[in-house]
Structures are given as C-alpha cells and as structure tokens.
Design an enzyme around this catalytic site. Structure first.
Site, PDB file in Angstrom:
ATOM      1  N   PHE A 258       0.832  -1.199  -0.031  1.00 16.46           N
ATOM      2  CA  PHE A 258      -0.117  -0.112   0.040  1.00 16.46           C
ATOM      3  C   PHE A 258       0.940   1.253  -0.049  1.00 16.46           C
ATOM      4  CE2 PHE A 258      -1.762  -3.437   2.882  1.00 16.46           C
ATOM      5  CZ  PHE A 258      -2.845  -3.919   1.851  1.00 16.46           C
ATOM      6  N   THR A 665      -9.796 -10.661  -9.292  1.00 11.03           N
ATOM      7  CA  THR A 665      -8.437  -9.810  -8.558  1.00 11.03           C
ATOM      8  C   THR A 665      -8.846  -8.384  -8.796  1.00 11.03           C
ATOM      9  OG1 THR A 665      -7.171 -10.100 -10.483  1.00 11.03           O
ATOM     10  CG2 THR A 665      -6.779 -11.600  -8.901  1.00 11.03           C
ATOM     11  N   GLU A 735      -5.259   2.041  -6.883  1.00  7.14           N
ATOM     12  CA  GLU A 735      -5.466   3.287  -5.878  1.00  7.14           C
ATOM     13  C   GLU A 735      -6.796   3.638  -6.205  1.00  7.14           C
ATOM     14  OE1 GLU A 735      -2.278   4.363  -4.793  1.00  7.14           O
ATOM     15  OE2 GLU A 735      -0.753   3.860  -6.201  1.00  7.14           O
TER      16      GLU A 735
HETATM   17 MO1  MOS Z   1       1.145   2.712  -4.007  1.00  4.37          MO
HETATM   18  S1  MOS Z   1       0.662   4.168  -2.605  1.00  4.37           S
HETATM   19  O1  MOS Z   1       2.277   3.623  -5.039  1.00  4.37           O
HETATM   20  O2  MOS Z   1       1.737   1.352  -3.202  1.00  4.37           O
END
Ligand code: MOS
Length: 768
Positions: A258, A665, A735
């Site tokens: 993350f 996924t 994201e």
């Molecule tokens: Mo993401 S915040 O580039 O793992």
C-alpha cells in the site's frame, strides 16, 4: 526429424469465451499462499542464520552523548551490538532529485548508525545481532543511550500557520489557477467555505517488514518485503559501494504494501549492514511497533474547500488548498488538491498545496497518495453545496460534468463518470433515498445514503521481459515485477495466454527476482499496464519468429502469410480459412526446442535509459490528454440514534478502469481500497504525542483497522470499456478504490444524522 503435418487438422474457431482476459480466474499464486508453500522474506532458511533487533531513539531531536552496550553484549547468544561508534561506514544516501529515481528510493536522508544525530523519536540508534531473535530482542532492551536533546518542531496543528507553498516539479504540480476564484466565490449566490482535517494513517500491511541478507564476498543476496526489487538492488549497491550486478533481491511474495514498502527504510539497510559486520546471514524481522517507528505513514492534512455556484448549481468558483507535512529528513508531499482540477467544470479554480516540516519520521506514499485525503475534502464539500442548493448530489455532479479538463482545457482520453453514476445508482437503488437528513429510519437506526466520486490517473512505465515458447506448448514469461497481492502474476499470465492463443494453464510467469529483466515497482497503479505493454510487444515478436520458421517449409499453410492476417488461437496461428499450424508443429518440424524473444534489456544498465524514456513519454502523454480511472461510490450507513455507533450496511462501487483483465482480482483490489476508505473514515488514526513526537498507538490493538464484522457486502461493478490510450485498454486500479470512499461514508452519515463531521475519523463522540 519427423515431419509433422498439422495443417490438415482444422480446430473449431475460437469464441470469446475461450479467451482468458476478462474471466474471473483464480490467482496463479493462490495455492502456494494458502498452503503455506509461498515463502515470505522472513522465512528463508540459511545455515548459520543470525537475527537482528533494533534499538530506537527515545527523543525527537538531539545527539547521542553516550551509548552503553555492555549489558546487551553480555546476553547469551549476542554476537555484536552495532552503534554509530562501531558500525561499518556507508556511502551517504543521494540527495533527492525527481529526475533520478535511485535518489528517491530512500525513505529518509539519515545515514543510519553513521551519525550521533537523532532526527525522530524512534530512529534506530543501535542494532543487536544474536543467535536467536529472542536474544536479540531481549538484549536490545538493555542498551542504554543518553542524549542531548535539542528543541524539536512536532505539532502539526500548531505549525499549520507556518506552512509554506509547495514548489511543484516535473512530475506533479503544486499549484494551479484559472480566472479569479476569490472574486467569483464572493459574488456567488450560493457558496460554502469549509475546513476539513485528516489524521496521520499507517499502512498496516499484514506482513511486517522483514529482510534476510547474505553476503558472499562483495556479492549480496537479499530477501526483502519490497514493492520494488530493482530500487532495493540499486540503492543497496550504492550505499554499500558494490556493483549493482552483484546484488540480487528476491521477493516473489509480499504480504501487502500500500506504499509502505515502496521506499528503502532503515530495516533493510541495517539488516544488510549487520550481515556485513558479522559475516553471517542476518534476518531482521520488524515487530509491528518497529514498523511504526521506522516506516513512514500518510501525512495528516488540513484542507480548505470553497465552492460557489448559481442557483442552478453550476459552479462558478472552486478553491482547494491543503497543508500537509514532510520531515526535515525527507518525505514526499502528496498531490492533495490535484483531483480538484479534473472533476468539476467551474469557471474559476484555484489549487494550492502547502507544507510544514517537522522533526518526525518522513511521511511516505500510502494508497492513492494525495487523492485519498483530497477527495475526502472535495467530495464532502460538494455534498454540502448540494444541501445548500437543495439539489440531489448526483444531479449536482452531472450539472457540473465537464467536456474538457476544467483546469487547463485539455482533452479527456475518455470520460465515463456519468455512466458510472447511472450504473451505480441503479444497482444501489438511489431513487429510494429521501433527501431530508434524518428522514430514513429502521427502528432505532438512522439510515443514511451518500455518494462520492473516485478518481486516479493511470501511468505506464518501462518494463523489460523475455517470452519463451517451447515445443511442448508451454510458455514462460520472465519479468522482474513482484506481487504484493494485487494479482499481477495472474493478469500477466492471462494476457500472455490470449496474445499467443494458448490455454492459461500452459503459461508460467517468473517474477519477484532481480535476476530477471527489470520491471517497474508494484505501486502507483502502474504495474499491470506497464508489463502488459511489454508483453504484447514480445508476443508479436514471438509470433513473427514462429511464422518465419513455419515459412521455411513448403508444406506449411502459413508460408507467405502476413502475421496481421492470422489469428493466434488453439496453440497456433490460423488463417481466415481455418488453415494453419500449431506452434508445436512448427517447432518440431524445424527441430527447435523453443523460441525466445526479449523486450528491452535485461541488465540494470538499461534502467537509466528506461527512466529517460519514461519521463519523455509521461510528459508527451500529459500534454496530449487527461486520463483517469474513475468511479462512483454509493454508501449506506445505519447510525444508532442513542449511541452514535455507525455501521456501514451496504456499498456499491461502479468503476471505469478500462478493460478488466480479471474481475476477481480487480474486484479484490477495488474492495480493498473501499475497506481502507471505511477504516480511514471511521476508525483509523495514528496518534502522535505533540510534546515528544512519539507514536502513542503503534499496534493493531490501538490503531483500529476495520475487521470483517465492520465491512458489509461490497458490490463492485465495471463499465469495462477499453481506454484507447492504454495497452489492451486497461488502466491500473490499485489506488482508485479508496479515492472518494471516506467522503461517500461521511456524506451518508450526514444524511442519516444531519451532522457533518469534517475531521476524520468519524468517531461516535463527534456524533453525540
Ligand atoms: Mo502505492 S501508494 O504506489 O503502493
């Protein structure tokens, strides 16, 4: 060699249902992970393995005046205690430069254990190496450090008034302006001018950071919990002064990142240092608390969003400014206000990011850095404007839906936000919502429904790989990307299977090892698109080689054919009249065990050229159009009318992420983002003591992540239309799911209760 004539066999024409892309196939690494066969960084056995533990500074800023290691060294099994007085000397971290990625990979600018300076409360000041992890940890508690404390700036809220405007760079703008927004705001018949605040957050990946490091002379092998094996490799080579080619980083499995495993943090460097100093393979597995002390989290923010509109809801002014923090020793300002330049067709816009510098550990990127917290403020404010206007919040958004990018008038590559809202509203049953806050009830529960937009730009980076097809029909993709649970290996196998027209089961993907061709980090929602582009190029090259091989034989129905007139299916190449040959047939007749092609260079030396190519493409792309993965969140909450307890009861997310390679996924990625958005809105916050800079809740018992019981069924649906500017039409989706999620929830809470909480998290004390 026996000549095998395959062209007489005419297989049935394939149908789309035989294609792999678009099907919810199981993860290729699923079995290994669920059976425990998958090895994570702290699980590699080495004979003679030693274990390290960190000693953390207990002051925020100062100098070490004395460090007493006698009691620690006396613990049975302790091999050494490394401090700034005896640690090997490292090359200093390079100074940050956005054009040089290898300089950006360091989480901080501190030379760990090479200085007596302390820059944050929690900075490692000693490393104990012992025969067992227990001995190392026990001894670490016995190291006595005394400090000369220096005055430190630690209180984000108090420093807000000292914020200074952030300077932008090539990669991200810090400010933008169109028209005269302050005048337009003052003149607007209806307006809101609001302040929102968000606390610091931590990633809390299920796998704490760990490194296993082994030296062999100047050659180094590292198993590291990282989102970029290439960055780790290059950075370690630089710091330890050894050739890049001698450093191998292995990380096929990473238990979530993350953003928290994107950069190089002290644990990795100190494990390698400990191995260097002791001549033994060393493992450093951080405790959860150790992760909080040595890996940056998300910046807190204070934001102003002011919106002006006519009585018809058309926006005339949009102002979004932010204050976030970096550390004196590093940290990345997040593009907090960036989304506000893309979502609403306001005639006058001003965006401005400001930062303060504190004596804390650097902040770092965390899922949808900038957008995650920026959309909380923007999308809450739009809901507040809708209430002022008495217009439905979806209707208000549709009235302000732009034809071109609002801030600069650039073209959109495509824009399907209307379609996302239409799809989501239908599935959610938005038409059943009564507009008046507090008007919907279910017994003792106040029911609320809220919406918000999701938005995240996609990116494609330079990837290298090799693709091999063998006479037995098996296909091997070798590519140095890595998996932190996103499904990248599965998506890559699916794309390869379709590009060559072979069954998914015949494709093997090798990844997670820096000995493989270089691929981008797992982050920024870039990896699948980046690898896909290289893979499609490689598949074309491979089919060309096979066609050329077939064409050498007078017997082949493919002789003299052009590749663009053929279809790759059923393990071979076929003409429109269904004449063709299998790859196995072509290779056996030619007496070849396999064909292999490479895209890009396999050596680390190609990396610099790749960066330049990437920058050129990025800038060219950005001049031409604006593109984004986007979506619409629909959240239903139930709030206990007496206790203020908030339960999320339903969620629908309707997304445009381009082509969906694997709905299973992809759905996990988007749901994961929504779950993190729910945590961000309702329970998560890192508490920093403003007097000492100490994190007060560095554990999963005190930092409240959502658990299963907090999460309702989440319905994720897709528009599934290919984006014309991206490989296979796919846009990264790691994201986008979290963007807007906290706002949808806060808007639903307002609808349920009439209470507007502008300071996250929405704990029940704020509702009573
Ligand atoms: Mo993401 S915040 O580039 O793992």
């Amino acid at each position: 060699m026996t000549q095998i004539s395959t062209h007489t066999v005419i297989p049935p024409r394939s149908t789309t249902s035989e294609r792999s892309v678009g099907r919810p196939v199981d993860r290729v690494d699923g079995t290994a992970k669920t059976t425990g066969e998958a090895r994570f960084s702290a699980e590699y056995p080495y004979p003679d393995l030693a274990h390290a533990a960190l000693v953390h500074a207990t002051v925020a800023r100062g100098r070490i005046t004395a460090i007493d290691t006698a009691a620690a060294s006396a613990v049975e099994g302790v091999l050494t205690v490394l401090t700034h007085e005896n640690a090997p000397v490292l090359k200093p971290p390079p100074s940050p430069n956005p054009l040089n990625l290898s300089s950006m990979v360091s989480g901080t600018s501190v030379s760990y254990l090479n200085t007596d300076e302390v820059h944050w409360n929690g900075q490692p000041v000693a490393v104990v190496v012992a025969e067992t992890p227990q001995a190392a940890r026990r001894a670490a508690l016995l190291v006595r450090v005394t400090y000369d404390s220096l005055p430190a700036t630690l209180d984000f809220a108090a420093e807000e008034e000292n914020a200074r405007p952030l300077k932008g760079d090539l990669l991200s703008q810090a400010a933008a302006k169109k028209g005269d927004p302050e005048a337009a705001l003052a003149a607007a018949p209806v307006s809101v001018d609001l302040r929102y605040t968000t606390p610091p957050y931590h990633h809390n990946a299920i796998e704490p950071h760990a490194t296993t490091a082994a030296w062999d002379g100047d050659r180094l092998t590292v198993h590291d919990t990282t989102q970029s094996i290439d960055w780790v490799r290059r950075h370690l080579a630089l710091r330890f002064g050894v050739p890049v080619a001698g450093v191998r980083v292995i990380a096929p499995y990473v238990g979530g990142g993350f953003g928290g495993k994107g950069l190089l943090w002290p644990g990795t460097i100190l494990a390698v240092m400990a191995a260097r100093a002791t001549g033994r393979p060393v493992r450093l597995a951080l405790t959860r608390e150790g992760v909080y002390h040595t890996v940056g989290g998300r910046t807190p923010s204070a934001q102003r969003v002011a919106l002006g509109a006519g009585p018809d809801g058309r926006m005339t002014a949009l102002i979004h400014t932010s204050v976030s923090r970096v550390a004196r020793v590093g940290g990345r300002p997040e593009p907090v206000t960036a989304v506000s330049g893309h979502l609403y067709d306001a005639a006058n816009i001003r965006l401005q990011q400001n930062i303060v510098e504190l004596d804390l550990l650097s902040n770092t990127f965390m899922r949808a850095p900038g957008e995650a917290i920026g959309t909380f403020a923007l999308e809450s404010a739009v809901d507040e404007l809708a209430c002022e206007l008495g217009i439905d919040p979806i209707e208000l958004r549709m009235r302000n839906e732009p034809a071109r990018n609002p801030i600069d008038g650039k073209r959109f590559a495509r824009r399907l936000l209307r379609e996302a809202y239409a799809l989501g509203a239908e599935r959610f049953g938005w038409s059943e919502r009564t507009p008046q806050p507090g008007s919907m009830r279910d017994g003792r529960w106040l029911v609320g429904m809220g919406v918000a937009s999701a938005y995240h730009p996609p990116l494609q980076l330079d990837a290298h790989l090799t693709l091999r097809l063998s006479v037995d029909g098996t296909v091997v993709v070798r590519c140095g990307f890595q998996e932190m649970g996103m499904g990248g290996a599965t998506a890559t196998a699916q794309i390869a299977a379709d590009a060559l027209g072979v069954p998914l089961s015949s494709v093997r993907v090798e990844y997670g090892d820096s000995a493989l061709p270089v691929a981008p980090m797992a982050g920024g929602a870039t990896q699948t698109a980046s690898v896909a582009a290289a893979l499609l190029t490689a598949a074309e090259k491979l089919k060309k080689s096979l066609l050329a091989l077939a064409g050498r034989s007078g017997e082949s129905p493919l002789r003299g054919q052009r590749l663009d007139r053929l279809e790759a299916r059923d393990g071979g190449l076929y003409r429109a009249d269904r004449q063709g040959e299998t790859y196995t047939g072509i290779l056996s007749r030619a007496g070849r065990p396999s064909v292999e092609v490479a895209v890009g260079s396999d050596s680390g030396l190609g990396a610099a050229a790749g960066q330049v190519r990437f920058m050129a493409r990025f800038l060219r792309d950005r001049r031409r159009w604006v593109k984004a993965a986007l979506g619409a969140h629909f959240c239903e909450v139930r709030v206990d009318r007496d206790t203020g307890e908030v339960r999320v009861s339903r969620w629908v997310g309707a997304f445009d992420v381009g082509t969906v390679i694997n709905p299973k996924t992809a759905g996990s990625q988007l749901r994961g983002g929504i779950v993190m958005g729910i945590g961000m809105a309702l329970s998560e916050q890192t508490l920093v003591d403003p007097r000492t800079g100490r994190i007060m809740n560095p554990s999963l018992s005190e930092y409240h992540l959502p658990v299963h019981a907090d999460i309702p069924p989440i319905d994720v649906c897709y528009l599934n239309e290919p984006d014309p500017t991206m490989p296979l039409g796919l846009m990264g989706l790691g994201e986008v799911g979290i963007t807007g999620a906290a706002a949808a929830l806060a808007n639903a809470v307002h609808h349920a209760t009439g209470k507007r909480v502008r300071d996250l998290p929405i704990t029940l004390d704020k509702l009573l």
